[in-house]
Write an enzyme that holds these catalytic residues in place. Structure first.
Site, PDB file in Angstrom:
ATOM      1  N   TYR A  57       0.167   1.255   9.644  1.00  0.00           N
ATOM      2  CA  TYR A  57      -0.768   0.677  10.612  1.00  0.00           C
ATOM      3  C   TYR A  57      -0.269   0.910  12.033  1.00  0.00           C
ATOM      4  O   TYR A  57       0.897   1.196  12.252  1.00  0.00           O
ATOM      5  CB  TYR A  57      -0.860  -0.846  10.419  1.00  0.00           C
ATOM      6  CG  TYR A  57      -1.617  -1.276   9.196  1.00  0.00           C
ATOM      7  CD1 TYR A  57      -3.006  -1.283   9.190  1.00  0.00           C
ATOM      8  CD2 TYR A  57      -0.945  -1.689   8.055  1.00  0.00           C
ATOM      9  CE1 TYR A  57      -3.698  -1.685   8.062  1.00  0.00           C
ATOM     10  CE2 TYR A  57      -1.629  -2.102   6.933  1.00  0.00           C
ATOM     11  CZ  TYR A  57      -3.010  -2.094   6.932  1.00  0.00           C
ATOM     12  OH  TYR A  57      -3.700  -2.496   5.832  1.00  0.00           O
TER      13      TYR A  57
ATOM     14  N   SER B 182      -8.331   0.394   0.819  1.00  0.00           N
ATOM     15  CA  SER B 182      -8.589   1.810   1.042  1.00  0.00           C
ATOM     16  C   SER B 182      -9.978   2.211   0.524  1.00  0.00           C
ATOM     17  O   SER B 182     -10.747   2.868   1.231  1.00  0.00           O
ATOM     18  CB  SER B 182      -7.496   2.627   0.349  1.00  0.00           C
ATOM     19  OG  SER B 182      -7.769   3.990   0.464  1.00  0.00           O
TER      20      SER B 182
ATOM     21  N   ARG C 295       0.803  -1.222   0.000  1.00  0.00           N
ATOM     22  CA  ARG C 295       0.000   0.000   0.000  1.00  0.00           C
ATOM     23  C   ARG C 295       0.835   1.271   0.000  1.00  0.00           C
ATOM     24  O   ARG C 295       0.315   2.345  -0.293  1.00  0.00           O
ATOM     25  CB  ARG C 295      -0.976  -0.009   1.182  1.00  0.00           C
ATOM     26  CG  ARG C 295      -1.848  -1.260   1.153  1.00  0.00           C
ATOM     27  CD  ARG C 295      -2.806  -1.301   2.318  1.00  0.00           C
ATOM     28  NE  ARG C 295      -3.802  -0.259   2.220  1.00  0.00           N
ATOM     29  CZ  ARG C 295      -4.670   0.010   3.177  1.00  0.00           C
ATOM     30  NH1 ARG C 295      -4.649  -0.673   4.293  1.00  0.00           N
ATOM     31  NH2 ARG C 295      -5.536   0.972   3.017  1.00  0.00           N
TER      32      ARG C 295
ATOM     33  N   ASP D 252      -5.986   0.090  -4.713  1.00  0.00           N
ATOM     34  CA  ASP D 252      -6.086  -0.188  -3.282  1.00  0.00           C
ATOM     35  C   ASP D 252      -7.533  -0.423  -2.830  1.00  0.00           C
ATOM     36  O   ASP D 252      -8.234   0.483  -2.401  1.00  0.00           O
ATOM     37  CB  ASP D 252      -5.434   0.949  -2.494  1.00  0.00           C
ATOM     38  CG  ASP D 252      -5.184   0.566  -1.047  1.00  0.00           C
ATOM     39  OD1 ASP D 252      -5.771  -0.430  -0.589  1.00  0.00           O
ATOM     40  OD2 ASP D 252      -4.409   1.269  -0.365  1.00  0.00           O
TER      41      ASP D 252
ATOM     42  N   GLN E 108      -1.804   2.878  -5.518  1.00  0.00           N
ATOM     43  CA  GLN E 108      -2.967   3.555  -4.918  1.00  0.00           C
ATOM     44  C   GLN E 108      -4.258   3.340  -5.690  1.00  0.00           C
ATOM     45  O   GLN E 108      -5.327   3.208  -5.104  1.00  0.00           O
ATOM     46  CB  GLN E 108      -2.692   5.054  -4.782  1.00  0.00           C
ATOM     47  CG  GLN E 108      -1.749   5.354  -3.626  1.00  0.00           C
ATOM     48  CD  GLN E 108      -1.577   6.841  -3.389  1.00  0.00           C
ATOM     49  OE1 GLN E 108      -2.300   7.653  -3.963  1.00  0.00           O
ATOM     50  NE2 GLN E 108      -0.632   7.190  -2.547  1.00  0.00           N
TER      51      GLN E 108
END
Lengths: 378, 378
Positions: free
Chosen positions: A227, A134, A122, A131, A128
């Site tokens: 994260y 997301s 990611r 993703d 992106q």
């Protein structure tokens, strides 16, 4: 022969579909052929006629599987579907490779090439547009805030009327990743007084830029890939105690804390739930069979406590905004397929920093380093 | 002996309660005594302990009725309750006097003094703080827009993401009274593209000031007291045909058109419903046993059409935001009771321009001119 992308109908508890008519139309214009299983999009309000209009062929399941160069799926297909697939066909979706390694082994044994969105690196900027985690988290956060407002017994905004003024609702979002930020933004749009909590101090700027108050505890923990890291038992206890104070001051608590591949952390203890004011609403986006962020939450159920608080197990929020979620998902699928197409063929470059990680299996081998590490392969 | 206000538990399909703890607290400070039937507020998340803390006594139903100077109710109390009331006691609430004249006659026969919010002269400025129809319509409009967003399969706001942009939802509100304007405001907060339709051209300014587009048809009709007038059959047909064009261009249609004491006008015909795109959502705030604004709507039910459109019968929206709705209702009740209190007694001035209209019955007589006219009394 053109690359053929097939879309199957998902399991009954999933409203999403892996391709939307809008994306099908773009794929067909780029010379892909698309096969759609009859009725695949109906729960997302995409009807067969819309796919036909977009240039797809609507067919039965067996035809869709047999004719596929690549099958696009939201979740793991059933073993009946995999049994009908043959060597050299490809599969893309949320295949849960990190938690269901048996499934990965089965795909490898059948020499099916599998790309799984959970494995996407990611932090690579080219990734992106692919993703799914997301895009679907963003849907989930929006939907969670909306559902909270619709379930809550009071106004979210301040209301000034002839007979007096109603105070705005106080909404606390625990965990300010993509889902949390979208929940904050949506609750804020609705006029609530919003605060966001995270153990990653770097979140402050994002939360404050949405007009919300940033809260944090003395426990701090940023982990890999943006994260949060898993906390020690002592840190967890301290975090829970400090959080209890914040929780007691709010009307609506939306929790979004997930650690990939692990049991979600309990942020709201049984004591906080028991002491919550009547009408308090907990929306637990982490609610799953592994547990959730709120003590006593149950996946896809609403639990009412003795004291009149409600806990909504909301692990399937993206599926509850199916048309938009599917369209976003489809765009991510399209980005991957476009990326791996060369001269009208799918080409899997296992040395590529995105594709080499996204690939769970290729020609009978387990490719992704992250998956190999999870499976304890050398 | 102080004036005693009693609050009873409403029927099971009503979540609201006529007094909230906040208002009870103010009444008690102003030397009223308040009796609350056990469990009266629980469906609005106002528990017995909250009323006790506010200074009320929580009692059984018979005690609450017997001890009351005035009973505050949301809807018509049951005949069992009325049977237990005696001469000289008073009653305030939404008593449906214009549509249920038998109930009025019963109250008059028992010499119960009844104030009914439907009879409030809404254009008198002193009456604004007492205006239950306005406060509850405001709740209903807010809740309708929220429910629409929560039921709709797509985002309301425009969403710009790495993988592409999602268009905002198009929301059309038919009828721009208090409920319609609140629905427009709330859908707008959520980022939808909103338009509002009314046959009263004077509504344009209010709609546009909320940032929405004003739509009207060639049929124009302003009626008494700020309401729309009832249209002739020819005008209705013309209006329906012109509206069909607007409806077909929108994703979500919220209808709020009511004409007091009459069947609501059908604004969305069966043809419009049948031709609606899959996923189109109709929220009918006028849905009642008398019919609604949308062909085929059913009170408190969601109907899915063959073409995948949904019609939500949403006549009870205020009851679905029970804590806020009850608090607003209670403030309106408080305003009336304060207005008719003189030297620690309730005084009904039948010549007063507000109280004389609000009074359905007083000392065995039908007082309100509007009610007398509806009952064809001289």
């Amino acid at each position: 022969m053109p690359i053929t992308i097939s879309v199957l109908k998902e399991a009954p508890n999933e409203n999403r579909v892996a391709l939307s008519p809008t994306v099908v139309s773009k794929l067909v214009k780029s010379d892909y052929q698309v096969l759609v299983e009859k009725d695949a999009g109906s729960r997302a309000f995409y009807q067969d006629a819309a796919y036909t209009d977009a240039g797809a062929k609507v067919v039965d399941q067996a035809t869709a599987i047999k004719g596929a160069t690549i099958i696009a799926a939201v979740n793991q297909p059933s073993s009946e579907v995999v049994d009908q697939m043959s060597e050299g066909q490809s599969l893309i979706g949320l295949l849960a490779p990190l938690t269901d390694t048996d499934f990965v082994k089965k795909l490898a044994a059948k020499k099916i090439n599998a790309l799984s969105f959970e494995l996407l690196p990611r932090t690579v900027s080219r990734a992106q547009t692919m993703d799914v985690l997301s895009s679907q988290s963003s849907v989930a956060g929006y939907k969670a805030a909306l559902m909270a407002a619709d379930h809550f017994s009071r106004y979210f905004p301040m209301m000034i009327t002839a007979a007096g003024t109603a105070k705005p609702a106080k909404v606390l979002v625990l965990g300010t990743g993509v889902a949390g930020l979208q929940a904050i933004g949506t609750a804020n749009r609705l006029g609530a007084m919003v605060s966001g909590y995270d153990i990653r101090p770097a979140s402050r700027g994002e939360v404050e830029s949405l007009g919300a108050t940033f809260l944090t505890t003395s426990v701090s923990g940023s982990g890999e890939g943006g994260y949060a890291r898993a906390l020690t038992p002592e840190e967890t206890a301290q975090q829970q105690e400090e959080l209890a104070g914040f929780i007691a001051q709010n009307d609506v608590i939306i929790t979004t804390a997930q650690v990939p591949g692990r049991r979600p952390p309990v942020l709201v203890t049984q004591k906080s739930v028991d002491e919550a004011k009547p009408g308090t609403l907990f929306i637990d986006l982490a609610a799953s069979d592994l547990g959730g962020n709120v003590a006593g939450s149950k996946p896809a159920e609403t639990v009412t406590t003795a004291n009149g608080a409600q806990i909504v197990g909301a692990g399937d929020m993206a599926s509850q905004l199916p048309a938009s979620a599917s369209d976003m998902f489809a765009k991510n699928v399209q980005a991957v397929i476009t990326d791996i197409t060369e001269d009208g063929k799918l080409v899997f470059d296992i040395d590529d920093d995105v594709v080499g990680e996204l690939l769970a299996t290729y020609q009978g081998e387990i490719i992704s380093n992250r998956l190999r590490s999870a499976m304890e392969l050398p």
